[in-house]
Design a protein around this motif. Structure first.
Motif, PDB file in Angstrom:
ATOM      1  N   LEU A 181       4.435  -5.399   9.031  1.00 32.72           N
ATOM      2  CA  LEU A 181       4.810  -5.363  10.440  1.00 32.72           C
ATOM      3  C   LEU A 181       5.887  -4.304  10.685  1.00 32.72           C
ATOM      4  O   LEU A 181       5.824  -3.553  11.666  1.00 32.72           O
ATOM      5  CB  LEU A 181       5.299  -6.737  10.893  1.00 32.72           C
ATOM      6  N   PHE A 182       6.868  -4.219   9.790  1.00 28.15           N
ATOM      7  CA  PHE A 182       7.903  -3.191   9.863  1.00 28.15           C
ATOM      8  C   PHE A 182       7.267  -1.796   9.922  1.00 28.15           C
ATOM      9  O   PHE A 182       7.635  -0.959  10.751  1.00 28.15           O
ATOM     10  CB  PHE A 182       8.839  -3.321   8.648  1.00 28.15           C
ATOM     11  N   SER A 200      -3.612  -2.490  11.516  1.00 20.72           N
ATOM     12  CA  SER A 200      -3.188  -3.108  10.261  1.00 20.72           C
ATOM     13  C   SER A 200      -4.268  -2.920   9.199  1.00 20.72           C
ATOM     14  O   SER A 200      -5.424  -2.659   9.510  1.00 20.72           O
ATOM     15  CB  SER A 200      -2.900  -4.597  10.459  1.00 20.72           C
ATOM     16  N   ILE A 201      -3.853  -3.025   7.946  1.00 15.90           N
ATOM     17  CA  ILE A 201      -4.833  -3.023   6.861  1.00 15.90           C
ATOM     18  C   ILE A 201      -4.976  -4.472   6.390  1.00 15.90           C
ATOM     19  O   ILE A 201      -4.030  -5.262   6.492  1.00 15.90           O
ATOM     20  CB  ILE A 201      -4.422  -2.096   5.695  1.00 15.90           C
ATOM     21  N   PRO A 202      -6.132  -4.849   5.903  1.00 11.54           N
ATOM     22  CA  PRO A 202      -6.337  -6.230   5.474  1.00 11.54           C
ATOM     23  C   PRO A 202      -5.395  -6.597   4.326  1.00 11.54           C
ATOM     24  O   PRO A 202      -5.216  -5.817   3.399  1.00 11.54           O
ATOM     25  CB  PRO A 202      -7.785  -6.280   5.005  1.00 11.54           C
ATOM     26  N   GLY A 203      -4.784  -7.745   4.426  1.00 12.01           N
ATOM     27  CA  GLY A 203      -3.869  -8.225   3.389  1.00 12.01           C
ATOM     28  C   GLY A 203      -4.598  -9.052   2.352  1.00 12.01           C
ATOM     29  O   GLY A 203      -4.532 -10.276   2.374  1.00 12.01           O
ATOM     30  N   ILE A 204      -5.292  -8.395   1.464  1.00 12.51           N
ATOM     31  CA  ILE A 204      -6.074  -9.088   0.438  1.00 12.51           C
ATOM     32  C   ILE A 204      -5.265  -9.117  -0.854  1.00 12.51           C
ATOM     33  O   ILE A 204      -4.864  -8.069  -1.360  1.00 12.51           O
ATOM     34  CB  ILE A 204      -7.412  -8.374   0.198  1.00 12.51           C
ATOM     35  N   ASP A 210       4.773 -13.471   2.106  1.00  8.03           N
ATOM     36  CA  ASP A 210       5.514 -13.364   3.366  1.00  8.03           C
ATOM     37  C   ASP A 210       6.274 -12.044   3.444  1.00  8.03           C
ATOM     38  O   ASP A 210       6.331 -11.408   4.505  1.00  8.03           O
ATOM     39  CB  ASP A 210       6.486 -14.538   3.528  1.00  8.03           C
ATOM     40  N   GLN A 211       6.856 -11.637   2.351  1.00  4.67           N
ATOM     41  CA  GLN A 211       7.579 -10.374   2.312  1.00  4.67           C
ATOM     42  C   GLN A 211       6.638  -9.199   2.582  1.00  4.67           C
ATOM     43  O   GLN A 211       6.962  -8.287   3.349  1.00  4.67           O
ATOM     44  CB  GLN A 211       8.267 -10.209   0.954  1.00  4.67           C
ATOM     45  N   ALA A 212       5.457  -9.226   1.975  1.00  3.83           N
ATOM     46  CA  ALA A 212       4.469  -8.161   2.191  1.00  3.83           C
ATOM     47  C   ALA A 212       4.066  -8.101   3.665  1.00  3.83           C
ATOM     48  O   ALA A 212       3.982  -7.023   4.249  1.00  3.83           O
ATOM     49  CB  ALA A 212       3.245  -8.376   1.302  1.00  3.83           C
ATOM     50  N   GLN A 268      -2.259   6.049   5.358  1.00  2.15           N
ATOM     51  CA  GLN A 268      -2.184   4.612   5.117  1.00  2.15           C
ATOM     52  C   GLN A 268      -0.861   4.286   4.440  1.00  2.15           C
ATOM     53  O   GLN A 268      -0.461   4.955   3.480  1.00  2.15           O
ATOM     54  CB  GLN A 268      -3.348   4.154   4.255  1.00  2.15           C
ATOM     55  N   PHE A 269      -0.191   3.272   4.965  1.00  6.64           N
ATOM     56  CA  PHE A 269       1.072   2.782   4.408  1.00  6.64           C
ATOM     57  C   PHE A 269       0.809   1.398   3.842  1.00  6.64           C
ATOM     58  O   PHE A 269       0.261   0.544   4.537  1.00  6.64           O
ATOM     59  CB  PHE A 269       2.145   2.672   5.496  1.00  6.64           C
TER      60      PHE A 269
END
Length: 171
Positions: free
Chosen positions: A83-84, A110-114, A76-78, A67-68
């Motif tokens: 995506l990178f 993707s991992i959830p962006g919580i 927005d940066q996260a 996991q990264f």
């Protein structure tokens, strides 16, 4: 001999560090004792043991989940860093670098962006959950000391399809 996990961590962190979009951004293992780096940063975590994926008693082909996480105080940066990370290991040069070390990405999500609220700060996380196939650094004593060298194309038989195969090279 370097452990499989250490070899994988070193290869992945080296590639992220080489292509990272921010020069001063830290790339680190996730499970490190101490203060977290300044934002933004990327953490890498092999969260489960390698699992054999070939029908062999040697188990030279191992699936390793990693996991990264891109961690930032800017949402927005996260998301951009997440995506990178999901794209990076499929670009030509990183893919070739990994292949030369017996490592190949085979699955990515993707991992959830919580957002989390740590130390009264909002922290945003995005990233990738990936599976890599790693060729274990073993010698096949039944084949005249041949060493597994790199990941190749597709292996398919009637009972199992791994999506990759090992290329053997005499020492």
């Amino acid at each position: 001999m370097t452990s499989l996990s250490a070899r994988l961590y070193d290869a992945l962190i080296e590639i992220i560090d080489k292509y990272k979009p921010y020069e001063d951004m830290t790339v680190t293992r996730e499970n490190v004792i101490g203060e977290p780096p300044d934002y933004p940063y990327i953490s890498v975590n092999q969260y489960d043991d390698p699992q054999p994926i070939t029908r062999s008693h040697i188990y030279t082909q191992l699936a390793v989940p990693v996991q990264f996480k891109a961690i930032s105080d800017d949402e927005d940066q996260a998301k951009d860093l997440g995506l990178f990370l999901r794209r990076l290991f499929y670009y030509e040069e990183p893919l070739e670098q990994l292949d030369n070390q017996g490592i190949k990405p085979v699955k990515c999500s993707s991992i959830p962006g919580i957002p989390s609220y740590a130390d009264n700060l909002i922290q945003f996380v995005s990233g990738a959950d990936m599976t890599f196939v790693v060729i274990d650094d073993v010698v096949d004593l039944t084949r005249g000391n041949q060493r597994i060298e790199k990941v190749g194309g597709i292996v398919t038989d009637q009972t199992h399809s791994t999506g990759i195969n090992a290329i053997r090279k005499d020492e």
